[in-house]
Design an enzyme around this catalytic site. Sequence first.
Site, mmCIF file in Angstrom:
data_model
loop_
_atom_site.group_PDB
_atom_site.id
_atom_site.type_symbol
_atom_site.label_atom_id
_atom_site.label_comp_id
_atom_site.label_asym_id
_atom_site.label_seq_id
_atom_site.Cartn_x
_atom_site.Cartn_y
_atom_site.Cartn_z
ATOM 1 N N HIS A 101 1.069 -1.838 4.592
ATOM 2 C CA HIS A 101 0.917 -1.203 3.281
ATOM 3 C C HIS A 101 2.164 -0.377 2.986
ATOM 4 O O HIS A 101 2.698 0.300 3.862
ATOM 5 C CB HIS A 101 -0.307 -0.275 3.295
ATOM 6 C CG HIS A 101 -0.374 0.670 2.147
ATOM 7 N ND1 HIS A 101 -0.204 2.037 2.292
ATOM 8 C CD2 HIS A 101 -0.568 0.449 0.820
ATOM 9 C CE1 HIS A 101 -0.305 2.619 1.112
ATOM 10 N NE2 HIS A 101 -0.528 1.680 0.199
ATOM 11 N N GLU B 24 -8.066 -7.336 -0.383
ATOM 12 C CA GLU B 24 -7.688 -6.161 0.401
ATOM 13 C C GLU B 24 -8.654 -5.004 0.123
ATOM 14 O O GLU B 24 -9.073 -4.790 -1.022
ATOM 15 C CB GLU B 24 -6.273 -5.741 0.033
ATOM 16 C CG GLU B 24 -5.769 -4.497 0.746
ATOM 17 C CD GLU B 24 -4.342 -4.150 0.370
ATOM 18 O OE1 GLU B 24 -3.949 -2.984 0.577
ATOM 19 O OE2 GLU B 24 -3.610 -5.046 -0.123
ATOM 20 N N ASP C 53 -0.431 1.445 8.034
ATOM 21 C CA ASP C 53 0.231 2.407 7.148
ATOM 22 C C ASP C 53 1.070 3.327 8.025
ATOM 23 O O ASP C 53 0.597 3.827 9.056
ATOM 24 C CB ASP C 53 -0.788 3.216 6.353
ATOM 25 C CG ASP C 53 -0.135 4.168 5.368
ATOM 26 O OD1 ASP C 53 -0.022 3.814 4.183
ATOM 27 O OD2 ASP C 53 0.271 5.274 5.779
ATOM 28 N N LYS D 17 -4.260 -5.469 -8.613
ATOM 29 C CA LYS D 17 -5.408 -4.607 -8.387
ATOM 30 C C LYS D 17 -6.619 -5.133 -9.152
ATOM 31 O O LYS D 17 -6.497 -5.607 -10.294
ATOM 32 C CB LYS D 17 -5.096 -3.182 -8.842
ATOM 33 C CG LYS D 17 -3.915 -2.559 -8.108
ATOM 34 C CD LYS D 17 -4.211 -2.317 -6.640
ATOM 35 C CE LYS D 17 -3.083 -1.576 -5.939
ATOM 36 N NZ LYS D 17 -3.429 -1.190 -4.566
ATOM 37 N N ASP E 292 -6.603 -6.676 -4.536
ATOM 38 C CA ASP E 292 -6.829 -5.416 -3.818
ATOM 39 C C ASP E 292 -7.817 -4.573 -4.602
ATOM 40 O O ASP E 292 -7.567 -4.221 -5.762
ATOM 41 C CB ASP E 292 -5.489 -4.689 -3.675
ATOM 42 C CG ASP E 292 -5.576 -3.387 -2.895
ATOM 43 O OD1 ASP E 292 -6.683 -3.021 -2.447
ATOM 44 O OD2 ASP E 292 -4.529 -2.720 -2.733
ATOM 45 N N GLU F 112 -4.866 0.099 5.194
ATOM 46 C CA GLU F 112 -4.168 1.187 4.498
ATOM 47 C C GLU F 112 -4.827 2.535 4.753
ATOM 48 O O GLU F 112 -4.160 3.558 4.893
ATOM 49 C CB GLU F 112 -4.149 0.877 3.004
ATOM 50 C CG GLU F 112 -3.670 1.991 2.108
ATOM 51 C CD GLU F 112 -3.786 1.634 0.631
ATOM 52 O OE1 GLU F 112 -3.658 2.549 -0.193
ATOM 53 O OE2 GLU F 112 -3.993 0.448 0.307
#
Length: 469
Positions: A380, A301, A353, A221, A275, A330
């Site tokens: 995701h 992402e 998702d 992240k 992400d 997502e």
Amino acid sequence: MSRKITHFETHDVRFPTSLSGDGTDAMNTECDYSSAYISIHTDGESPLVGHGMTFTIGRGNELVCQAISALANRLIGRDPEELFKNMGKTWDWMSSDPQLRWIGPEKGVIHIAAGAVNNALWDMFARSRGKPLWKLVVDMTPEELVDATAFRYITDAITREEALAMLKAKEAGKKEREATVKELGYPAYVTSAGWLGYSDEKVARLTREAVAAGFNHFKMKVGANPSSDLRRGLVIRSIIDDPQYLPPGSNGRDPNSPELKGKNAGPTGAVLMIDANQVWDVPQAIEYVKSLEAIKPWFIEEPTAPDDILGHAAIRNALKPHGIGVATGEHAHNRMVFKQLLQAEAIDVCQIDSCRLAGVSEVLSVLLMATKFGVPVCPHAGGVGLCEYVIHLSLIDYIAVSGTMERNVLEFVDHLHEHFLYPCSINSKGRYNVPLNPAEGYSIEMHKESIAEYEWPHGSYWAKAQGGK
């Protein structure tokens, strides 16, 4: 045997993952992984049951449960076999209540609630046939699979006739691909080493463990602080690019092989993705990701707002000279958003998702579009129950739709699987095992004890936690 749907029950189940930092990122700084859960029941000598859920991160889960109840009320008195005959028509009917549709349409709380209800119907369908969900779908004829798909509003991107031709072209190799994935497993990547709330030491330890477990795709992240992100990324790179951490007997993978070419793989064949969870404006996203070029990410992402199709296209065009791709999906709230992302050439990777889209029928429409546009699907799965769901969808994609898993990877997070009767599992090569239990349906049935403990607000865990305040 004639049956009718007689009743359903919903549960607001919340797990206190915010206490450990699990699930944290630049946008979502406190996440209590939560399930808006439904079980649908029939009458009859051998009653059927179907379980479904959608994922949230805590507050607001009760709103989704209320919306699930409003939608599921439409099913009372219906013959499930009539619904199963054409799941595409069933999906259209479930989405067409004019008063409920008004509060979407096909987005937000009402749409993710529809995902839970439709997934519960698919779970019931698969259980009634004694098959895991993926097997139910791949055993369909191309005509049946097309009938199970939601096509409204996407026929300018793909028609039923095109979809049928695509599925027929893949029909001959289905049995061989099914045997292959059962033997090898489905490729996975790991996110649970890279949460933003973890210390560098924890990130390093979890990354080493992931490499030792056979993974070679890793995600971290980013978005809160560029210097911190660069430091954490270099920590991860220093481990995944170092052959001393590989499992015994492994020489890594060839970074120039077809499945890794263009992914910025390091010398051991390891791939890093980043992400941002929608935290940036478009110009900020471009400059921020450029500043992380040293850690060689395959893609960024969710670099910006999930609805901003042209923004994603601008970011992709700006990052292409730097060899960095764009992934999103997502939070793409319906098939029309995916249609536009694909038409605008805005993404390199399509991330469905399982329950933000409104169930399997809508997922099928995105799988078909992504195949037509030549974009790999990497779902995701960062949330409770999502790994259990999405392995079925990736198997459907590989066996029946795209026919390839060469460049695809399915997200894996090692959180909360113990709460499900049929938890997903990973083999020694860092790949998902194929669900094979004929009783598991869509693999989303939760242990009654887990519901009793974590149901909000009166489950035993939350009652004790609140009593201590």
